[in-house]
Design an enzyme around this catalytic site. Sequence first.
Site, PDB file in Angstrom:
ATOM      1  CB  THR A  23      38.667 110.366 123.324  1.00 25.45           C
ATOM      2  OG1 THR A  23      39.048 109.137 123.325  1.00 25.45           O
ATOM      3  CG2 THR A  23      37.025 110.417 123.710  1.00 25.45           C
ATOM      4  CB  CYS A  29      34.939 103.294 126.365  1.00 25.63           C
ATOM      5  SG  CYS A  29      35.713 101.705 126.041  1.00 25.63           S
ATOM      6  CG  HIS A  46      38.483 106.708 125.960  1.00 28.12           C
ATOM      7  ND1 HIS A  46      38.562 106.980 124.549  1.00 28.12           N
ATOM      8  CD2 HIS A  46      38.045 105.154 126.167  1.00 28.12           C
ATOM      9  CE1 HIS A  46      37.762 105.732 124.060  1.00 28.12           C
ATOM     10  NE2 HIS A  46      37.622 104.787 124.758  1.00 28.12           N
TER      11      HIS A  46
END
Lengths: 160, 283
Positions: A23, A29, A46
């Site tokens: 990711t 996040c 994620h």
Amino acid sequence: MSDLIVGISDIKVSNNAGDVIITYALGSCIGIVVFDPIAKVGGMLHYMLPESTLDQNKARENPEMFADTGIPLLFKSCYKLGADKKRMIVKAAGGASILDDTNFFRIGQKNIMAMRKIFWKNNVMIDEEDTGLNYNRTIRLEISTGKVFVRSSGGEMKEL
Amino acid sequence: MKIVERILKSINTIPAFPATGNKVAQLLTKPDYSVNEVANVIKFDPSITANILKMANSAYFGPRHKISSINDAVVYLGQKNLLRAIQTAGISKYYKKGALGYFDKVTDLWEHSVAVALMSQIISQKITGQENTTLYTAALLHDVGKIIMGEFVRDSLAKISGLVATQNISFLDAEEIVIGINHAELGGKIAAYWKFPAEIIDAISFHHRPDLLEKEEKIMPWIVYIADQACIMLGFGGGVDGLSYRAVGQVLKKFNLRMKDLEMSMVLLSDDLSRAKELISII
């Protein structure tokens, strides 16, 4: 063998030794990585925001968006591939904040707290964590070895 | 020559901004404008013409059937969306080379800019009850200074990052200390060179520090600020500067916003972005 890219509010799981799950550009996040070294099953979430109470409809449609709906889904998705909760290694990175986090922009902090609370309630230990501060992070999980690497913006890839 | 002088001088090497947007805006103010007239102004600009159909067919602008001619686009987009599509197409060509001193990929700056432009409309809707095309343009241009600053930031990155890491100062302040100008101020100068109106220039120049703008009643710089910070937090276009920008705490009280409002805007933005792929893919 392929690179599986985890988008924002997304989960990828694999039991294929050739796969690498990645990711990019985590800010506030958080990326959660789980791996069962015996079953060789790994997964990555994620998530964007801490709590699904914000928008229940959205949480039904896209549970990967929130910590409280995304984390259980990540575990369940790995169980389907043969992973066992007791063996699973858990690592987390992300949750960065802008400078002088005052009362408004605390989403990074809230995301970190939400994750810790969920794991604590479920008796799951977080084995490694690289969270907070103020840079972007990219995470890689190699299914063949279970190794997790984190790269901060402009920096080197480091094993977590 | 000092670095700042070199930077300011290089503004003059940027091609003039296409007048298409302003011309169309003027035509649209006439109550009896003709579709042909507007379409002809657009067709005069080949780079915009090439992109406008692609964008008009984007789910973000929401056509119910395929739009295949500029005349169709003028009719179906409507005034507000037509101007946005023209500005998006016009601005995109300056972002083709990206800002590699800041970002890994050439497309990162454009992706970030589109995300901030979409977010500015969500925040505007929340605060003022309506969307705003001028704000959309300002948001799309907020980081335009980075297209010139990029190479200078790359040359001085160790110094700038060192200051950020050791002195707890923002990337913006570090740019100013090391290079002599920051990317927001430089962006404002580029917008002035392109003859954009003062409210757009201010919104660009003060997008990290709207609290420093004396014209307190102006909300455009504040909305661009909020939209930019939200996108930075979400990791849309994270560069070497990362999240190293200072929070301006009073923004919450000023607009009577709650944390939840910002979180909800992020949810809405992720929907908009999934419908706006064509906007991002035009460069």
